[in-house]
Motif scaffolding. Structure first.
Motif, short mmCIF file in Angstrom:
data_model
loop_
_atom_site.label_atom_id
_atom_site.label_comp_id
_atom_site.label_asym_id
_atom_site.label_seq_id
_atom_site.Cartn_x
_atom_site.Cartn_y
_atom_site.Cartn_z
N TYR A 51 0.75 -1.28 0.07
CA TYR A 51 0.21 -0.04 0.20
C TYR A 51 0.78 1.34 -0.08
CZ TYR A 51 -3.44 3.32 1.48
OH TYR A 51 -4.21 4.68 1.76
N PHE A 52 1.80 1.36 0.85
CA PHE A 52 2.72 2.37 0.87
C PHE A 52 3.63 2.67 0.03
CE2 PHE A 52 0.63 2.29 5.22
CZ PHE A 52 0.41 3.54 5.35
N GLU A 53 3.99 1.47 -0.77
CA GLU A 53 4.98 1.61 -1.82
C GLU A 53 4.33 2.17 -3.36
OE1 GLU A 53 6.65 -2.37 -1.74
OE2 GLU A 53 7.91 -1.83 -0.06
N SER A 54 3.02 1.91 -3.12
CA SER A 54 2.25 1.91 -4.47
C SER A 54 1.99 3.50 -4.70
CB SER A 54 0.76 1.27 -4.43
OG SER A 54 0.96 0.01 -4.50
N PRO A 55 1.74 3.90 -5.78
CA PRO A 55 1.48 5.12 -6.20
C PRO A 55 0.13 5.73 -5.80
CG PRO A 55 1.38 4.36 -8.30
CD PRO A 55 2.01 3.09 -7.07
N VAL A 56 -0.16 6.98 -5.83
CA VAL A 56 -1.76 7.14 -5.44
C VAL A 56 -2.71 7.11 -6.64
CG1 VAL A 56 -1.30 9.19 -3.78
CG2 VAL A 56 -1.36 9.45 -6.06
N ASN A 57 -3.88 6.97 -6.65
CA ASN A 57 -4.77 6.46 -7.84
C ASN A 57 -4.49 5.05 -8.26
OD1 ASN A 57 -6.87 7.23 -9.55
ND2 ASN A 57 -5.48 7.67 -11.20
N SER A 58 -4.14 4.30 -7.24
CA SER A 58 -4.14 2.94 -7.46
C SER A 58 -4.63 2.07 -6.21
CB SER A 58 -2.68 2.46 -7.73
OG SER A 58 -1.55 2.75 -6.58
N GLY A 59 -4.75 0.88 -6.67
CA GLY A 59 -5.10 -0.12 -5.35
C GLY A 59 -6.48 -0.78 -5.68
N TYR A 79 -7.65 1.10 -2.38
CA TYR A 79 -7.34 2.18 -3.44
C TYR A 79 -7.07 3.46 -2.65
CZ TYR A 79 -8.54 5.95 -6.51
OH TYR A 79 -8.42 7.21 -7.23
N ARG A 80 -5.84 4.30 -3.22
CA ARG A 80 -5.12 5.20 -2.48
C ARG A 80 -5.73 6.55 -3.27
NH1 ARG A 80 1.18 5.25 -1.48
NH2 ARG A 80 0.22 6.94 0.05
N ASP A 81 -6.65 7.15 -2.72
CA ASP A 81 -7.17 8.56 -3.02
C ASP A 81 -6.34 9.40 -3.08
OD1 ASP A 81 -8.47 11.14 -3.38
OD2 ASP A 81 -10.45 9.61 -2.92
N PHE A 139 -11.41 5.24 -12.12
CA PHE A 139 -10.93 6.38 -11.17
C PHE A 139 -9.97 7.20 -12.12
CE2 PHE A 139 -11.58 3.32 -8.06
CZ PHE A 139 -12.72 3.77 -6.99
N THR A 140 -10.46 8.50 -12.03
CA THR A 140 -9.36 9.29 -12.81
C THR A 140 -8.83 10.50 -12.02
OG1 THR A 140 -10.75 9.10 -14.95
CG2 THR A 140 -9.19 10.92 -14.98
N TYR A 141 -7.63 10.66 -12.00
CA TYR A 141 -6.91 11.68 -11.40
C TYR A 141 -5.50 11.76 -12.20
CZ TYR A 141 -4.75 14.85 -7.77
OH TYR A 141 -4.17 15.76 -7.39
N GLN A 142 -5.56 12.85 -12.92
CA GLN A 142 -4.35 12.80 -13.68
C GLN A 142 -4.41 11.69 -15.07
OE1 GLN A 142 -0.84 13.79 -11.64
NE2 GLN A 142 -1.72 15.82 -11.26
N THR A 143 -4.37 10.45 -14.36
CA THR A 143 -4.46 9.40 -15.36
C THR A 143 -5.57 8.46 -15.16
OG1 THR A 143 -3.03 7.95 -13.80
CG2 THR A 143 -2.01 9.30 -15.34
N LEU A 144 -5.78 7.56 -15.78
CA LEU A 144 -7.16 6.57 -15.42
C LEU A 144 -6.52 5.48 -14.78
CD1 LEU A 144 -10.06 5.63 -15.77
CD2 LEU A 144 -9.31 4.84 -18.06
N PHE A 145 -7.40 5.19 -13.76
CA PHE A 145 -7.05 3.93 -13.06
C PHE A 145 -8.48 2.81 -13.06
CE2 PHE A 145 -6.97 1.17 -9.14
CZ PHE A 145 -5.79 0.39 -9.47
N GLU A 146 -8.05 1.60 -13.41
CA GLU A 146 -9.34 0.58 -13.49
C GLU A 146 -9.05 -0.42 -12.23
OE1 GLU A 146 -10.00 -1.11 -17.42
OE2 GLU A 146 -10.42 0.56 -18.17
#
Length: 163
Positions: A51-59, A79-81, A139-146
């Protein structure tokens, strides 16, 4: 009859640091009680580190079940908002039946959380969350995450990606 619990709290509520001066942690005793009561093992350390190694807008949504046909499960939405500064996650669990002890353990876990946001229990607290047809969630925040739902049975992954 299934009985379900859903709560929102900080990711850090899943672990406990017995020595505040050391970087070593353990599964929080209250969350361990939930896992023990349901008979479901969750690799908390792996999830916490990832969780803490992953970028935001993922999970993804992780579902842990004892057996493939088990009604009991533990669910973690990792998911990391990008706008969340408290590292909030949704988590929940389902018991095969309403049981006074799992209700007590669940409430104890929630009440001990430093950053407890939401608590819900009942027969449909997880129903929308576990519907396979609602994934992938976008989820979209600068890029799209599915976001996908990933199921683990005895720590063997199966995902709706394979469909």
């Amino acid at each position: 009859m299934n009985y379900e619990f859903s709560l929102t709290a900080s990711m850090s509520e899943l672990v406990w640091y017995p020595d505040e001066w050391a970087d070593e942690y353990q599964v929080h005793p209250n969350f361990k009680s939930v896992m023990d009561w349901l008979g479901i093992s969750v690799p908390v350390s792996d999830i916490y580190e990832r969780y803490f190694e992953s970028p935001v807008n993922s999970g993804h949504v992780l579902v842990y079940e004892q057996t493939l046909d088990s009604n009991s499960c533990i669910v973690l939405d990792t998911y990391r908002d990008p706008l969340d500064q408290m590292d909030l996650i949704r988590m929940g669990w389902r018991s095969k039946f309403e049981d006074r002890e799992i209700r007590r353990i669940s409430r104890k876990f929630y009440d001990a959380c430093e950053y407890a946001i939401r608590y819900q229990e009942g027969q449909s607290a997880l129903s929308e969350w576990l519907r396979e047809d609602l994934y992938p969630r976008k989820f979209t925040y600068q890029t799209l995450f599915e976001q996908r739902i990933k199921r683990y049975v005895n720590l063997v992954e199966s995902s709706n990606d394979d469909k």
